[in-house]
Motif scaffolding. Structure first.
Motif, PDB file in Angstrom:
ATOM      1  N   THR A  28       0.511  -4.023  13.647  1.00 59.20           N
ATOM      2  CA  THR A  28       0.802  -4.879  12.515  1.00 59.20           C
ATOM      3  C   THR A  28       1.635  -4.118  11.492  1.00 59.20           C
ATOM      4  OG1 THR A  28      -1.331  -4.228  11.615  1.00 59.20           O
ATOM      5  CG2 THR A  28      -1.235  -6.296  12.838  1.00 59.20           C
ATOM      6  N   TRP A  53      -2.427  -7.333   5.442  1.00 61.81           N
ATOM      7  CA  TRP A  53      -2.686  -6.202   6.302  1.00 61.81           C
ATOM      8  C   TRP A  53      -2.685  -4.866   5.571  1.00 61.81           C
ATOM      9  CZ3 TRP A  53      -4.858  -7.973  10.301  1.00 61.81           C
ATOM     10  CH2 TRP A  53      -5.168  -7.136  11.366  1.00 61.81           C
ATOM     11  N   ARG A  72     -10.190  -6.538   9.028  1.00 64.06           N
ATOM     12  CA  ARG A  72      -9.245  -6.109  10.068  1.00 64.06           C
ATOM     13  C   ARG A  72      -9.382  -4.621  10.295  1.00 64.06           C
ATOM     14  NH1 ARG A  72      -8.099  -2.812   6.945  1.00 64.06           N
ATOM     15  NH2 ARG A  72      -6.297  -2.590   5.574  1.00 64.06           N
ATOM     16  N   ASN A  74      -6.780  -1.824  11.354  1.00 68.21           N
ATOM     17  CA  ASN A  74      -5.362  -1.550  11.604  1.00 68.21           C
ATOM     18  C   ASN A  74      -5.146  -0.705  12.855  1.00 68.21           C
ATOM     19  OD1 ASN A  74      -4.780  -2.979   9.350  1.00 68.21           O
ATOM     20  ND2 ASN A  74      -4.023  -1.258   8.147  1.00 68.21           N
ATOM     21  N   ASN A  77      -5.358  -2.932  15.750  1.00 68.99           N
ATOM     22  CA  ASN A  77      -4.562  -4.171  15.672  1.00 68.99           C
ATOM     23  C   ASN A  77      -5.434  -5.399  15.886  1.00 68.99           C
ATOM     24  OD1 ASN A  77      -2.225  -2.627  15.327  1.00 68.99           O
ATOM     25  ND2 ASN A  77      -1.830  -2.554  17.520  1.00 68.99           N
ATOM     26  N   TRP A  98      -0.544 -15.241  12.716  1.00 69.36           N
ATOM     27  CA  TRP A  98       0.200 -14.109  12.141  1.00 69.36           C
ATOM     28  C   TRP A  98       1.418 -14.665  11.425  1.00 69.36           C
ATOM     29  CZ3 TRP A  98       0.817  -8.708  14.408  1.00 69.36           C
ATOM     30  CH2 TRP A  98       1.966  -8.062  13.939  1.00 69.36           C
TER      31      TRP A  98
END
Length: 130
Positions: A28, A53, A72, A74, A77, A98
């Motif tokens: 991302t 994000w 989330r 990172n 992903n 997204w």
């Protein structure tokens, strides 16, 4: 082309908890917004929650606020939706999405429309029995 894959749906009873995952096929980016939407039979797709994000900000629909948590990872992903105190009206197909923003710190209340998201997962069914 970003591919998204949801998992974790199922059949639960009212009051139970359930967690959904959304894995992205590529890493991302700082100007990426990801969201969860849901669609019940005969109804339009509706916004559930969104997360930026990079800025770690979140935004929720009023109907799920204080019950659902979006998060989330990172490094993996992956985005998550933890759903607590589920109700029969939460029954729907849940989709992850997204979208791109023009800033690393987007105002997430502006990202409630499905039209702002570029990529979608195939959806996962969540059914809550009373």
């Amino acid at each position: 082309q970003v591919q998204l894959a949801e998992s974790g749906g199922g059949l639960v009873q009212a009051g139970d908890s359930l967690s959904l995952s959304c894995a992205a096929s590529q890493r991302t980016y700082s100007n990426c917004v990801m969201g969860w939407f849901r669609q019940a039979p005969g109804k339009e797709r509706e916004f559930v929650a969104a997360i930026s994000w990079s800025a770690h900000t979140t935004y929720y629909a009023e109907s799920v606020k204080d019950r659902f948590t979006i998060s989330r990872d990172n490094a993996e992903n992956t985005m998550y939706l933890t759903m607590n105190r589920l109700m029969p009206e939460d029954t729907a197909v849940y989709y992850c999405a997204w979208g791109w923003s023009n800033t690393a710190s987007p105002l997430l209340s502006n990202y409630v429309s499905p039209s702002l998201y570029n990529y979608w997962g195939q959806g996962t069914q969540v059914t809550v029995s009373s």
